[in-house]
Structures are given as C-alpha cells and as structure tokens.
Scaffold this active site. Structure first.
Site, PDB file in Angstrom:
ATOM      1  CE  LYS A 108      45.992  10.873  56.414  1.00  0.00           C
ATOM      2  NZ  LYS A 108      44.962  11.428  55.270  1.00  0.00           N
TER       3      LYS A 108
ATOM      4  CE1 TYR B 237      49.160  13.949  52.264  1.00  0.00           C
ATOM      5  CE2 TYR B 237      49.445  14.864  54.620  1.00  0.00           C
ATOM      6  CZ  TYR B 237      48.792  13.890  53.611  1.00  0.00           C
ATOM      7  OH  TYR B 237      48.596  12.838  54.185  1.00  0.00           O
TER       8      TYR B 237
ATOM      9  CG  ASN C 197      41.795  10.300  54.672  1.00  0.00           C
ATOM     10  OD1 ASN C 197      42.369  10.650  55.458  1.00  0.00           O
ATOM     11  ND2 ASN C 197      41.853  10.269  53.531  1.00  0.00           N
TER      12      ASN C 197
ATOM     13  CG  HIS D  45      50.166   8.781  54.010  1.00  0.00           C
ATOM     14  ND1 HIS D  45      49.835   9.630  52.940  1.00  0.00           N
ATOM     15  CD2 HIS D  45      51.205   8.380  53.691  1.00  0.00           C
ATOM     16  CE1 HIS D  45      50.751   9.535  51.929  1.00  0.00           C
ATOM     17  NE2 HIS D  45      51.669   8.892  52.304  1.00  0.00           N
TER      18      HIS D  45
ATOM     19  CD  GLU E 279      54.654   9.345  50.712  1.00  0.00           C
ATOM     20  OE1 GLU E 279      53.912  10.118  49.969  1.00  0.00           O
ATOM     21  OE2 GLU E 279      54.389   8.325  51.042  1.00  0.00           O
TER      22      GLU E 279
END
Ligand code: IDP
Ligand code: MG
Length: 154
Positions: free
Chosen positions: A13, A53, A116, A119, A130
């Site tokens: 990310k 998402y 965080n 992914h 995905e």
C-alpha cells in the site's frame, strides 16, 4: 490447476511504499520460496480501488480506505505456490497490526489498522478476482523458477 500453482494477489500500500518497505516485503515472499508471477508500480485509479474493496462498500471506513489507497503509488503483485493464499495471509499477520504477532509483516512494520501497509487475498476465489482486476493475462509471466525442484518434493 496443480496445487503448487495456486496464486494470490499481494499489494504494498502507499504507506509501505513511502516508508521504504518494498524491498523487505518482496524479500520475504522470495525467500519463502514463492514464485513472482507479476508486479507493477502504479498509481491506482479511484475506480479500480472502489472495485477492489467493493465488499466493504457499506463499512464506515470505505471512503477513507479508498482515499488512503489512492494517496500514492502501490506495488500490486501476483505470487504463486502451494497454499500461497493462506500462507500469504499468515505472513501478513492480522488486519489490525495491534493483533499481529512479531515476525509477521504487519506485526513488524506498522501500528494502526488504517495504515497497515499491505494487502493480501483472503481466499483463492477473491485472489482470482483481484488478479483479473489488476493484471491483464499477458502480464502474468509463465517462466519456471530454477529453484522449483529445491522448494518442492514433487
Ligand atoms: P484485510 O486487509 O486484512 O483483508 P479487510 O477486513 O478486508 O482486512 O479490510 C481491508 C482494509 O481496510 C484493511 O487492510 C485496512 O486497511 C482497512 N480497514 C479495515 N478495518 C478498518 C477500520 O476499522 N478502520 C480503518 N481501516 C480499516
Ligand atoms: Mg480483505
């Protein structure tokens, strides 16, 4: 599909990129023995991130999550190997870094759930979706790793 050819979608990310963790994260998957199938360094569009998402669209953090993911370049990747989806999630740690054990990526490198750094697909089915969302078929490399015979018994 052979079990050893299971694939997962992993993405570093924007915070992982900005914090200089790209190399460390890739290294963990490489050293584990998984095969890198595809990788890019891209600024994702809002449309792509909303779709990525979509299952979380009714959650209160959805808009903020899409904004965070679009706040800088990301490193989407496809990794392949036996049980790579499940093992990949174990390597990531829990969604909330506070619940993640030391030794996991989130346990070692971050503090809050909204930052965080990485992914990982949560099932073989979502991995397929995905991967198709982020990569064209021709972007998935079909080479054989020279380490294959040393990583697998058969
Ligand atoms: P996962 O990334 O471990 O699969 P999900 O529940 O699928 O976790 O949530 C997707 C992402 O949404 C998380 O990685 C995190 O970045 C963000 N997120 C999840 N829960 C919260 C929250 O309560 N506040 C802010 N962001 C959250
Ligand atoms: Mg998830």
């Amino acid at each position: 599909m052979a079990a050893n050819q299971e694939r997962t979608f992993i993405a570093i990310k924007p915070d992982g990129v900005q914090r200089g963790l790209i190399g460390d994260i890739i290294k963990r998957f490489e050293q584990k023995g998984f095969r890198l199938v595809a990788m890019k360094f891209v600024q994702a569009s809002e449309e792509l991130l909303k779709q990525h998402y979509i299952d979380l669209k009714d959650r209160p953090f959805y808009a903020g999550l899409v904004k965070y993911m679009g706040s800088g370049p990301v490193v989407p990747m496809v990794w392949e190997g036996l049980n790579v989806v499940k093992t990949g999630r174990v390597m990531l740690g829990e969604t909330n870094p506070a619940d993640s054990k030391p030794g996991t990526i989130r346990g070692d490198y971050c503090i809050q759930v909204g930052r965080n750094i990485i992914h990982g697909s949560d099932s073989v089915e979502s991995a397929k979706k995905e991967i198709a969302l982020w990569f064209k078929d021709e972007e998935l490399s079909d080479y054989k790793s020279s380490a294959y015979e040393w990583v697998y018994e058969n």
